[in-house]
Design a protein around this motif. Sequence first.
Motif, PDB file in Angstrom:
ATOM      1  N   ILE A  49       0.823  -1.212   0.000  1.00 39.76           N
ATOM      2  CA  ILE A  49       0.000   0.000   0.000  1.00 39.76           C
ATOM      3  C   ILE A  49       0.861   1.268   0.000  1.00 39.76           C
ATOM      4  O   ILE A  49       0.711   2.123  -0.885  1.00 39.76           O
ATOM      5  N   PHE A 115      -8.850  -2.093   0.886  1.00 40.53           N
ATOM      6  CA  PHE A 115      -8.001  -2.766  -0.087  1.00 40.53           C
ATOM      7  C   PHE A 115      -7.846  -4.266   0.167  1.00 40.53           C
ATOM      8  O   PHE A 115      -7.301  -4.973  -0.664  1.00 40.53           O
ATOM      9  N   PHE A 257      -1.780  -3.124  -8.167  1.00 44.93           N
ATOM     10  CA  PHE A 257      -2.496  -3.005  -6.899  1.00 44.93           C
ATOM     11  C   PHE A 257      -3.910  -3.559  -7.008  1.00 44.93           C
ATOM     12  O   PHE A 257      -4.424  -4.184  -6.081  1.00 44.93           O
ATOM     13  N   VAL A 261      -5.973  -6.487  -4.694  1.00 48.12           N
ATOM     14  CA  VAL A 261      -7.327  -6.457  -4.156  1.00 48.12           C
ATOM     15  C   VAL A 261      -8.089  -7.714  -4.567  1.00 48.12           C
ATOM     16  O   VAL A 261      -8.725  -8.382  -3.741  1.00 48.12           O
TER      17      VAL A 261
END
Length: 526
Positions: A49, A115, A257, A261
């Motif tokens: 993150i 997330f 990213f 998720v």
Amino acid sequence: MANSLFRSGMIVSAMTMISRVLGLVRDAVVANLLGANAAADVFLFANRIPNFLRRLFAEGAFAQAFVPVLSEIKEQRGDDAVRLFVARAAGTLGTILLVVTIVGVIGSPIIAALFGAGWFVDWYQGTGEGDKFILASALLKWTFPYLFFVSLVALSGAILNVYNRFAVAAFTPVLLNVAIISSAIYLHQYVSIGAYALAIGVFIGGAVQLAFQLPFLYRAKMLVKPRWGWQDSGVVKVRKLMIPALFGVSVSQINLFLDTVIASFLVTGSIAWLYYADRLIEFPLGLFGIGIATVILPTLSKLHAGDKGSDFQHTLDWGVRFVIFLGLPAMLGLMVISPLIITVLFDHGAFASAEVDHVRAVSLGVAAYAVGLVSFMLIKVLAPGFYARQDTRTPVRIGIIAMVLNMVFNLLLAPFIGYLGLALATALSATCNALLLYRQLAKEQVYHFSKNSVIFTGKCLFATACMGAAVYALQSQFMWQQWPFYEQIALLAGLIFVAMSCYFGVLFIMGVRPSMIKNVATTESH
């Protein structure tokens, strides 16, 4: 300029190689300590993150907007104006980052829920892997402040790069790896879960990186007292360029990213498998792609400010050819020998103790990501062709298209091949991104792939195919899976030597000489 650009690129690549090698050592330590289990998934999630935000805002949008403005001020107004601009940019960025960091630390459970939706649902329902959500919230409190430190590191590194001090910024990531490795070794016995030691290492590494660069800023006479400058003309210009740049060169990080998720809904180990696979891809990407891109952006910005369109074209062509020259063999080489690399680096301790065949799982992920390796590298070279001209809007449109395509590919592939679908989708969307960037540059008459580059690419493709066939045939002769560790290292070193000898040897036979390699990777002034 040509020799200076080539030399700077080699310096950055050399420093980056040290960092990437230590990065692989760090990942080996992580694999040994955590393996590919739930704790590994959570740490890698908590670490990704702030790293995602760092690449998006600091190295992505901010750097691509900041460097052209800084170069323009330096060329047109001198060092005094640069110092004032740096003071206001540092004060403005630092204040915003401090607020964001405090909010991130306090709101870590919300970030973890946002997330890591799959883990949050399990925690809320009291079933499945709810413990991952609790651990992720705790680890984020240690890893999130890294965003504050490393963003200021990116700011100071950009200043040093504009003043042609590339080695400092390129070496700085080594300190993060040293901090994480040291924390894993010396702190893991004092914490209940090994992931905490790694998270503390991330925090320490960020602070050490920033402290390391300050003396070099002082020597460059750019260590100034930060001051708030939201309305400063240079800061306003950076802000306007930065907002659309968020979706430009950093789109590949957004795609990665989004994979994380989605992977939180998949089988345990998916995030770790993708992480380790991505780390192997990051080695050549950082060594060649990012290294060359680092020196290209300041150079292109200066050429644009000096209205030297021909040199601009040649500089971009140099970058593209150099990426192809090194990216093609790296791509196929990783596909062929990744199982051996993964075994040597990671197949120890907790990683090897599980019943799941992590080596095979990660190697398949490497192959899927490697499909887009050259495209990842080309994006790093082509996107500065827009940012150097202070055009951040065009990459936005292309980035949005690539992101949408990535999600479409995810939905089409992930239900059938799981985490491999996520990796392959990222590779395919990166390829679309690179093609669209090139098409737009050609349309605007900024850059066209030269005839010499086409011929050279053909030679590189043929040499890469010969290399891949030779290495695959040789590797197939050995049952190395049961060999002792040091014999596996020896085989890996031998295969790499054979690969390099074959690739460069075939190029030599086709008329490519060592003296010509530099010409491929230089920009001729006109």
